[in-house]
Scaffold this active site. Structure first.
Site, PDB file in Angstrom:
ATOM      1  N   GLY A   1      -5.674  -3.931  -2.326  1.00  0.00           N
ATOM      2  CA  GLY A   1      -4.638  -3.990  -3.253  1.00  0.00           C
ATOM      3  C   GLY A   1      -3.724  -2.364  -3.290  1.00  0.00           C
ATOM      4  O   GLY A   1      -4.431  -1.287  -2.820  1.00  0.00           O
TER       5      GLY A   1
ATOM      6  N   GLY B   1     -11.780  -0.503   0.711  1.00  0.00           N
ATOM      7  CA  GLY B   1     -10.088   0.110   0.079  1.00  0.00           C
ATOM      8  C   GLY B   1     -10.443   1.408  -0.370  1.00  0.00           C
ATOM      9  O   GLY B   1     -11.082   1.708   0.164  1.00  0.00           O
TER      10      GLY B   1
ATOM     11  N   GLY C   1      -2.651 -15.314  -5.372  1.00  0.00           N
ATOM     12  CA  GLY C   1      -2.015 -13.551  -4.726  1.00  0.00           C
ATOM     13  C   GLY C   1      -3.779 -12.882  -4.017  1.00  0.00           C
ATOM     14  O   GLY C   1      -3.487 -12.390  -3.528  1.00  0.00           O
TER      15      GLY C   1
ATOM     16  N   ARG D   1      14.521  -1.517   0.206  1.00  0.00           N
ATOM     17  CA  ARG D   1      13.536  -1.396  -0.116  1.00  0.00           C
ATOM     18  C   ARG D   1      12.529   0.068  -0.517  1.00  0.00           C
ATOM     19  O   ARG D   1      12.477   0.306  -1.920  1.00  0.00           O
ATOM     20  CB  ARG D   1      11.984  -2.663   0.280  1.00  0.00           C
ATOM     21  CG  ARG D   1      10.659  -2.579  -0.184  1.00  0.00           C
ATOM     22  CD  ARG D   1      10.345  -3.976   0.243  1.00  0.00           C
ATOM     23  NE  ARG D   1      10.318  -2.891   1.757  1.00  0.00           N
ATOM     24  CZ  ARG D   1       8.450  -3.655   2.656  1.00  0.00           C
ATOM     25  NH1 ARG D   1       7.915  -4.376   1.901  1.00  0.00           N
ATOM     26  NH2 ARG D   1       8.454  -3.520   3.643  1.00  0.00           N
TER      27      ARG D   1
ATOM     28  N   ALA E   1      -6.306  20.197  -4.206  1.00  0.00           N
ATOM     29  CA  ALA E   1      -5.669  20.539  -2.675  1.00  0.00           C
ATOM     30  C   ALA E   1      -6.170  21.807  -2.681  1.00  0.00           C
ATOM     31  O   ALA E   1      -5.861  22.450  -1.807  1.00  0.00           O
ATOM     32  CB  ALA E   1      -4.655  19.555  -2.352  1.00  0.00           C
TER      33      ALA E   1
ATOM     34  N   LYS F   1     -14.111  -4.572  10.025  1.00  0.00           N
ATOM     35  CA  LYS F   1     -14.593  -2.781   9.634  1.00  0.00           C
ATOM     36  C   LYS F   1     -16.426  -3.123   9.892  1.00  0.00           C
ATOM     37  O   LYS F   1     -16.327  -2.232  10.019  1.00  0.00           O
ATOM     38  CB  LYS F   1     -13.961  -3.705   7.610  1.00  0.00           C
ATOM     39  CG  LYS F   1     -12.777  -3.494   7.272  1.00  0.00           C
ATOM     40  CD  LYS F   1     -12.861  -4.386   5.796  1.00  0.00           C
ATOM     41  CE  LYS F   1     -11.191  -4.509   5.244  1.00  0.00           C
ATOM     42  NZ  LYS F   1     -11.025  -5.097   4.677  1.00  0.00           N
TER      43      LYS F   1
ATOM     44  N   VAL G   1       1.043  -1.370  -0.065  1.00  0.00           N
ATOM     45  CA  VAL G   1       0.012  -0.163  -0.055  1.00  0.00           C
ATOM     46  C   VAL G   1       1.161   1.231   0.101  1.00  0.00           C
ATOM     47  O   VAL G   1       0.771   1.937  -0.722  1.00  0.00           O
ATOM     48  CB  VAL G   1      -0.738   0.620   1.267  1.00  0.00           C
ATOM     49  CG1 VAL G   1      -1.422   1.423   1.560  1.00  0.00           C
ATOM     50  CG2 VAL G   1      -1.832  -1.189   1.452  1.00  0.00           C
TER      51      VAL G   1
ATOM     52  N   ALA H   1       9.946   5.247   6.754  1.00  0.00           N
ATOM     53  CA  ALA H   1      10.249   4.997   7.768  1.00  0.00           C
ATOM     54  C   ALA H   1      10.394   3.724   7.436  1.00  0.00           C
ATOM     55  O   ALA H   1       8.601   2.954   6.843  1.00  0.00           O
ATOM     56  CB  ALA H   1      10.281   5.434   8.764  1.00  0.00           C
TER      57      ALA H   1
END
Lengths: 440, 440
Positions: A302, A134, A187, A49, A33, A205, A14, A43
């Protein structure tokens, strides 16, 4: 005005999505915006990565507290997950006066009361659109879009993994264990799928939606949770024969006795829209006393769908944090000084596909003529149907309906071909033309 | 804090809905908004009708300008409709520093640029959730929920009258003229249905969505508008045979050449969720580059669904106008000091209906025993199915599956009956129990 500075804690699936979408749509997001939004610090324990994702565009650190301590950072995004370190860091960020954005449903469903109280006391925002369903803006819809209503109940497919498994079990008549392995291979399910298949994720949720719908504290410990591990494909088939589909629903309902909060496999009439939500998609049905039934559908997980929700929160916080109230949300979504002059196209320039119906004489060679006019104009045929026309004025036996679906073509071109076909002696009535959209 | 005072211009179908819902849900709306919201003045030429709705709860006047001139009124709701007097009154209200809420899509699609510029200059809000798709919070979703995205296209069923007519034409194989008359009789179509059936109403709404999606000014004059008056039931049937359904869609799309903005009957693949939106319901599909496909579904018209959107705007404006930014939208939708202590029910107290599958011995009297246990507990049977069980361990021939759908009953009661049935010697395997919800 300088861009607002954002620190990102955790840059996995994400987090990468948030970074990439924010960069890709930078200009358009700024137009909305009213201020640039930049992730300036990231961090992650895996600094290699992180650096591979952000390049030189942000400072990568191992210690999240470096971000929280940085006075230039106004907003902290928490994408670590879980109740442990994530909880500590969120509380510390709030204590430092940072606005917090999180996708962590487990954290909020269990520790929400403590977190929201701290944020309220400190005067900062904790935004969590990404925590439920999501990319679907269901938190905003419930919290702001349906405020007129006494909410009666909410029922949602809010876990994509289990909906994928149930869809496959039904489609292919396979058993749970077999489909779970396939889902893991594709996946759609994690290596340890417990939270998904046992209904815990959906219950997190549902707990959050319950609180927002009814104005009660988050109370995950009161939720009834039952997953899909014991479902057999046989029951799915029997249910189908009775006109029902089995979905794992998160349900919360107001009754005279109290509030229901439960997650379990549920038979839903096949004709309901939500019964037709297949694969890894999510959908939430909300019943309000004024609005009636509304439904919200989209991808519930996703990288980029979840990022969509995180960034919506970023824009929300930026708009609130930066601009005066009356100008907070621009009337037309984009700031008045950032409107585009892009032109609306004339219809002749629109490219789409077409349904054409020609009433033609039932004789040899008609189709050949029609087809060659289309081919000459570069219009290719996707499907064809020929039907005996209903008898008209006694001439029925000599007429037939020729129905064509075309591939995409400029409307201007189509207009010309239609005029040419209309000119054929064997075309006996005005040609019917209806546009077609795949919406895929 | 004193309630925020609101003036209502026009109290017909929607206006009555706004007044009634605001009164009915007063307490809950105040818990959300952080401040009471009261309609204290109503202007309508038909003062008798207005008084019949509001009683002594608001002052009724004939002249809308009395409301605009009243310094105690912070928000003006315009529900007059049309481009004439409504436009003048909206501009005057803005000039007087009032926030304006309107459901008037025609006005905004044609004169939006002028109105939004005036509001921006004056620092007031013009809110218009009710202008598109009634109670569905689509404006909020586009303007705030999907701000991360480069919107690619929007396609919506945004006129309930025409969707009702098309659904009826398909269901019953009737022609347009016949169904239109039926729709008028049922109140789904107005006496003069021109704006609906010619696509003008949908084009107003598509124009507004186009502006919000792409950051362009409202440009109704550039929209392509084609209604459903020339559609034949024959084409609806042919389309069905090819796997498509015909819907009147409002479409706006970003292309390399420019922006498409068009309303016309459209073939949509039957398997798409939006193709299955029937009757007077509305639905909007939004395609964003990050979120993918999302869909928003609900009632697009009617007194209380439209009121739901108007009041959501009222709460929005009240929250912004009254509270400091960080506390604008409460984390859990309701103000922290207005949370409810209503209890979450234990699962045994939940009332729902059930699917039960019993693997039983294939012999006389089994069903009678099961049925009498259910009857004794007050559980009534909605449907029953008996199926030969798949052969198990060579005993297949002597076993059968008994599948029951029950009417609603307390879960605690159901648990007891299941235990009793499980105790029968003729019940050969653990009973399968799956809950059922009609979601109606």
């Amino acid at each position: 005005m300088n861009p607002i500075q954002v620190g990102l804690l955790g840059i996995g699936t994400v987090g990468s999505g948030v970074f990439n979408v924010l960069k890709r749509n930078q200009a358009e997001i700024k137009r909305r915006a009213g201020r640039g939004i930049e992730i300036t610090m990231v961090a992650d324990l895996d600094t290699a990565r992180a650096e591979a994702v952000v390049g030189r565009n942000a400072k990568v650190v191992k210690d999240a507290r470096e971000i929280i301590a940085n006075p230039d950072i106004d907003i902290v995004i928490e994408l670590i997950g879980g109740y442990g370190i994530a909880r500590q860091l969120v509380m510390e960020a709030i204590a430092q006066g940072k606005h917090v954005i999180t996708a962590n449903k487990a954290l909020l469903a269990v520790h929400g009361t403590e977190i929201f109280a701290a944020a309220h006391a400190k005067g900062v925002m904790v935004a969590f659109e990404a925590a439920v369903a999501g990319g679907i803006p269901i938190i905003k819809s419930l919290r702001e879009g349906l405020t007129a209503n006494r909410i009666e109940w909410i029922a949602g497919i809010i876990n994509g993994t289990t909906n994928f498994i149930l869809s496959e079990m039904r489609d292919k008549g396979l058993d749970f264990d077999v489909v779970l392995k396939e889902a893991q291979r594709l996946g759609y399910a994690e290596a340890d799928p417990t939270f998904d298949i046992e209904g815990v994720d959906a219950a997190h949720k549902a707990t959050i939606m319950s609180a927002i719908a009814f104005g009660v504290p988050v109370q995950f410990d009161k939720a009834y949770v039952e997953g899909i591990t014991k479902l057999s494909s046989q029951d799915i088939e029997y249910a189908e024969q009775l006109g029902y589909r089995i979905k794992l629903l998160g349900i919360t309902k107001r009754t005279a006795q109290g509030i229901e909060l439960r997650v379990h496999p549920t038979l839903v009439p096949c004709k309901r829209l939500i019964a037709n939500v297949e694969g890894a998609m999510n959908a939430v049905v909300v019943q309000g006393d004024a609005v009636g039934t509304t439904l919200y559908y989209g991808k519930g997980a996703g990288s980029e769908p979840t990022a969509s929700a995180v960034i919506a929160d970023l824009v929300d916080v930026t708009r609130l944090h930066t601009v005066d109230a009356a100008h907070r949300v621009p009337h037309l979504a984009f700031q008045p000084d950032a409107m585009s002059e892009e032109a609306i196209l004339p219809m002749s320039e629109v490219v789409t596909s077409y349904y054409l119906r020609l009433r033609v004489a039932d004789q040899a060679g008609v189709l050949a003529k029609v087809a060659s006019l289309l081919a000459n104009a570069g219009v290719s045929i996707d499907a064809m149907l020929q039907r005996e026309a209903s008898a008209l004025g006694g001439k029925g036996a000599t007429q037939t309906d020729l129905i064509l679906l075309t591939h995409t073509v400029r409307e201007g071109t189509m207009n010309e071909v239609i005029a040419q076909m209309q000119g054929l002696a064997t075309v006996l009535a005005p040609i019917v033309r209806i546009r077609k959209e795949e919406l895929a």
